[in-house]
Design an enzyme around this catalytic site. Structure first.
Site, PDB file in Angstrom:
ATOM      1  N   HIS A  60       0.860  -1.184   0.000  1.00  0.00           N
ATOM      2  CA  HIS A  60       0.000   0.000   0.000  1.00  0.00           C
ATOM      3  C   HIS A  60       0.896   1.232   0.000  1.00  0.00           C
ATOM      4  CE1 HIS A  60      -3.745  -2.250   0.743  1.00  0.00           C
ATOM      5  NE2 HIS A  60      -2.986  -3.044   1.478  1.00  0.00           N
ATOM      6  N   ASN A 278      -5.294  -6.598   9.474  1.00  0.00           N
ATOM      7  CA  ASN A 278      -6.373  -7.340   8.840  1.00  0.00           C
ATOM      8  C   ASN A 278      -5.843  -8.112   7.628  1.00  0.00           C
ATOM      9  OD1 ASN A 278      -8.971  -8.210   8.429  1.00  0.00           O
ATOM     10  ND2 ASN A 278      -9.546  -6.456   7.163  1.00  0.00           N
ATOM     11  N   ASP A 305       2.004  -6.846   2.465  1.00  0.00           N
ATOM     12  CA  ASP A 305       0.831  -6.077   2.907  1.00  0.00           C
ATOM     13  C   ASP A 305       1.288  -4.837   3.686  1.00  0.00           C
ATOM     14  OD1 ASP A 305      -1.743  -5.207   3.256  1.00  0.00           O
ATOM     15  OD2 ASP A 305      -2.359  -6.804   4.623  1.00  0.00           O
TER      16      ASP A 305
END
Ligand SMILES: [Zn+2]
Lengths: 430, 327
Positions: A60, A278, A305
């Protein structure tokens, strides 16, 4: 780019024999022993491990929209520090990367950064809302050449939308990367549902919410003859489903994050939101199953992630905190600790799980290639003997939300080369 | 004694018995014409309530005032609290004001623990209920009530609840009262049984130091105390149970069921009661029901906790054991 020569002398290529590697311009010119250093900058590797540049299928970068937590520039600097030469940027930006315009913007920012290649991921559905397919073909045909599509952060939970997406991207060799989370089963979810959540009184995120979606999606992929990729697989049950699917010949690939290989939900007892992520941290049993699965190839790759968040989004009570951890700069060390030092994977295996396989799944051009003459010089040199304590102040990332602060982790990336140009030299960004 | 009171699980048996014994001393103060001790004179306690609870706030406030503390009530419900940062901001404001203790109520599980361990504030933190996690002073006042009724007011001094059979009935999943009570009652030697529809028992309950039953009628004859937990009607909208009527029929306490309990057994409720759903008016108003006592005992317990956490290290504090009446 100056077309200079660099000689990496005495490196264990993929952890094997000690060899010299000569880089000329953007290409590996020669691999062998006793290579001439004439006209070349020499790096004495001294038995360090030389890997193909790492490829992260799940990053991200937050730009556009949340430049307070990360930008393409800071994120790619973090990636280079961690030994990466290519990252796939997730689509949950603001605006969402659901049009050719946004993916081209991210792609262009990556080119300008120069620290590592940025391959944008396109959203599966408009606005990540799970209702209407985004223009997947237009994103593929754009300058960004998108092949991986994901609503990551949200699950494509509508079975019909998921089926159509899986079918549709076959036309151009695309793949849907699913964030497997049944939304109804995870309403108000704060952590793994089990013994610890029962005690702490935090809303449970049950393993079945992940496993039921994976089971559905591998069956859908089989039915329509598509390939599907499972993001951040986190439970022992998910491993069994993927193993079963592969044994049936279903074209499924899966990733695991470094934190799910090392950390468990016991850490949540601190109520420190740095452990809020998550899918959530699971149990020891899950961690061991994930390591086994990564070793035997059931899980294909490690993906970070990497999820940067500003300090204030973690400096609060658990329920109010954002989910996610940064990971680019610690991933290789965590893999060394959990997979190499446990004897589950050798360095050639690490090269496969962190470079060859992710590049193959994402169709990343010029990455995840063998370390041999004629190949693009995307390389990472690692000192596995190094021991250091993680200090987030050292991070190149704009965010500091690491769960490893104060932990000793092994290994350090000393050099990273992107098409022959050093992005990291002696452990520091060039 | 510990520095903070965050979880009933943090209390040793001796800590807990000491609090109960101290609360008996405090209860005597309530029987005097002047219900005040000078113990915390000049100390400032902030009641920091991020979640509405007039009952608990008033109980703490009464306890604080009886110990002569200066009281600041801070209710932070609504707008500003939606962003979690305000817990930290508020804590630092209180720290700057030189508050000596913080009593915190918060809808987020773990908020008091965060407050006590994050370095935002130095003062002792007392958990007045956090999310679905813990409510330790409630468990202490419940244990105090049980010890008085089942062991005796004087006979109970220095004693725990060894061998007492305690049954908790209702929404265990969403109950901080249940969690605190299971921990504390186990520490005090009681045998605890949880009774609830399986939907309202948390996954992971198997490691708790108690039994779980789905059959209220089977458990009642073997109970020395039955505590009815509050069940919100809205739970049926999320399919935890089909209807209010069916819940009452299977898990509610009415006169007929109460008759199955042993003669000496008591009925408890943390309040506020929903008459008709989990407990009938007949049971709630019977003399076996200790709800009103629990409220009075709450003040004594909170005085004891504040006294032990704050008064102990203060040289000129008045010890209740040395007051005229208690000699
Ligand atoms: Zn995700």
């Amino acid at each position: 780019m100056t077309m200079s020569k660099t000689l990496i002398r005495g490196a264990k290529v993929l952890g094997g024999d000690v060899q010299d590697v000569l880089i000329d311009g953007g290409t590996i010119a020669e691999v062998g022993t006793g290579l001439s250093a004439e006209g070349a900058t020499v790096i004495e590797a001294d038995g360090q491990i030389l890997l193909p540049g790492l490829v992260d299928l799940h990053t991200h970068l937050r730009e556009p929209g949340r430049e307070d937590s990360e930008t393409v520039l800071t994120g790619t600097r973090a990636a280079a520090s961690g030994g990466y030469t290519a990252v796939f940027a997730m689509a949950n930006t603001h605006p969402v990367a659901d049009t050719a315009g946004v993916v081209e913007q991210v792609y262009r920012l990556g080119k300008e950064s120069g620290y590592c290649d940025v391959q944008p991921i396109g959203a599966v559905t408009v606005g990540l809302e799970g209702k209407k397919l985004a223009e997947l073909g237009a994103m593929h045909d754009s300058a960004a050449g998108v092949t991986v599509f994901s609503d990551d952060g949200k699950c494509v939970d509508d079975a019909v939308i998921m089926r159509r997406a899986l079918e549709y991207v076959k036309a151009f060799g695309g793949v849907v990367a699913q964030h497997a989370q049944e939304p109804r089963l995870t309403e108000g979810a704060q952590m793994n549902e089990g013994v610890v959540s029962a005690e702490l009184g935090l809303g449970g995120w049950p393993a079945v919410a992940e496993e039921s979606i994976i089971a559905r999606d591998v069956l859908l992929a089989e039915h329509v003859g598509s390939r599907v990729h499972i993001c951040h697989l986190s439970t022992a049950g998910s491993v069994e489903i993927v193993r079963w699917a592969k044994s049936r010949g279903i074209d499924v690939t899966a990733e695991v994050t470094p934190h799910h290989l090392l950390l468990t939900d016991e850490l949540v007892r601190s109520y420190n939101p740095v452990y809020k992520v998550n899918p959530p941290l699971r149990t020891e049993k899950d961690v061991l199953a994930l390591r086994e699965a990564l070793a035997d190839g059931t899980i294909d790759i490690v993906a970070t992630d990497h999820a940067p968040h500003p300090h204030e989004d973690k400096d609060c009570e658990w329920a109010a905190a954002a989910m996610g951890m940064v990971g680019l700069e610690t991933a290789l060390s965590v893999v060394q600790r959990t997979m190499v030092e446990t004897g589950l994977l050798d360095w050639a295996g690490v090269a496969d799980r962190m470079s060859f396989a992710p590049a193959r799944i994402g169709r990343a051009q010029g990455h995840g290639r063998p370390v041999s003459a004629g190949e693009p010089a995307n390389l990472t040199l690692v000192d596995p003997a190094y021991r250091g304590v993680v200090d987030p102040a050292d991070f190149a990332s704009r965010s500091r939300n690491t769960p490893y602060e104060g932990r000793e982790l092994p290994g350090r990336v000393t050099h990273t080369f992107l098409r022959g140009r050093a992005t990291v030299v002696d452990g520091k960004l060039a | 004694m510990m520095r903070h009171l965050i979880s009933a699980a943090d209390l040793t048996r001796d800590d807990a018995v000491q609090i109960l014994d101290t609360a008996e001393e405090m209860a005597r103060v309530a029987d005097r014409p002047i219900k005040k001790l000078p113990t915390l004179r000049g100390r400032t306690i902030c009641n920091l309530f991020f979640e509405d609870s007039t009952r608990t706030r008033i109980s703490f406030e009464a306890a604080e005032k009886r110990l002569s503390a200066d009281v600041i009530n801070f209710a932070a419900k609504g707008s500003s609290v939606s962003k979690g940062e305000s817990l930290k901001d508020t804590a630092q404001t209180l720290e700057a004001m030189g508050v000596d203790a913080v009593v915190i109520r918060h809808s987020a599980s773990g908020a008091p623990y965060r407050l006590a361990t994050s370095g935002w504030i130095d003062a002792p933190v007392i958990n007045a209920g956090d999310g679905t996690h813990q409510h330790p002073t409630q468990a202490l006042l419940d244990a105090f009530t049980m010890r008085r009724r089942l062991v005796g007011r004087d006979a109970g001094l220095g004693q725990d609840l060894a061998g007492k059979r305690i049954t908790l009935v209702g929404d265990v999943l969403h109950s901080r009262v249940a969690r605190s009570n299971v921990d504390l009652l186990h520490t005090l030697g009681a045998e605890v049984t949880l009774v609830a529809p399986p939907t309202l028992v948390p996954v992971g309950v198997e490691t708790w130091p108690c039994d779980v039953s789905y059959d209220l009628d089977g458990v009642l004859p073997k109970s020395d105390a039955v505590m009815m937990l509050r069940v919100q009607r809205e739970r049926m909208n999320a399919a935890f149970f089909p209807t209010e009527r069916e819940y009452s029929r299977r898990y509610g306490l009415d006169g007929e069921r109460m008759a199955k309990m042993p003669e000496h057994a008591i009925v408890m409720h943390p309040g506020p009661m929903v008459r008709g759903m989990e407990i009938t008016a007949e049971v709630a108003d019977s003399d076996r029901c200790t709800v009103v006592e629990q409220v009075a005992n709450g003040v004594s317990i909170r005085m004891a906790v504040l006294y032990l956490l704050l008064g102990g290290n203060d040289s000129d504090s008045a010890t209740p054991a040395r007051t005229e009446e208690s000699k």
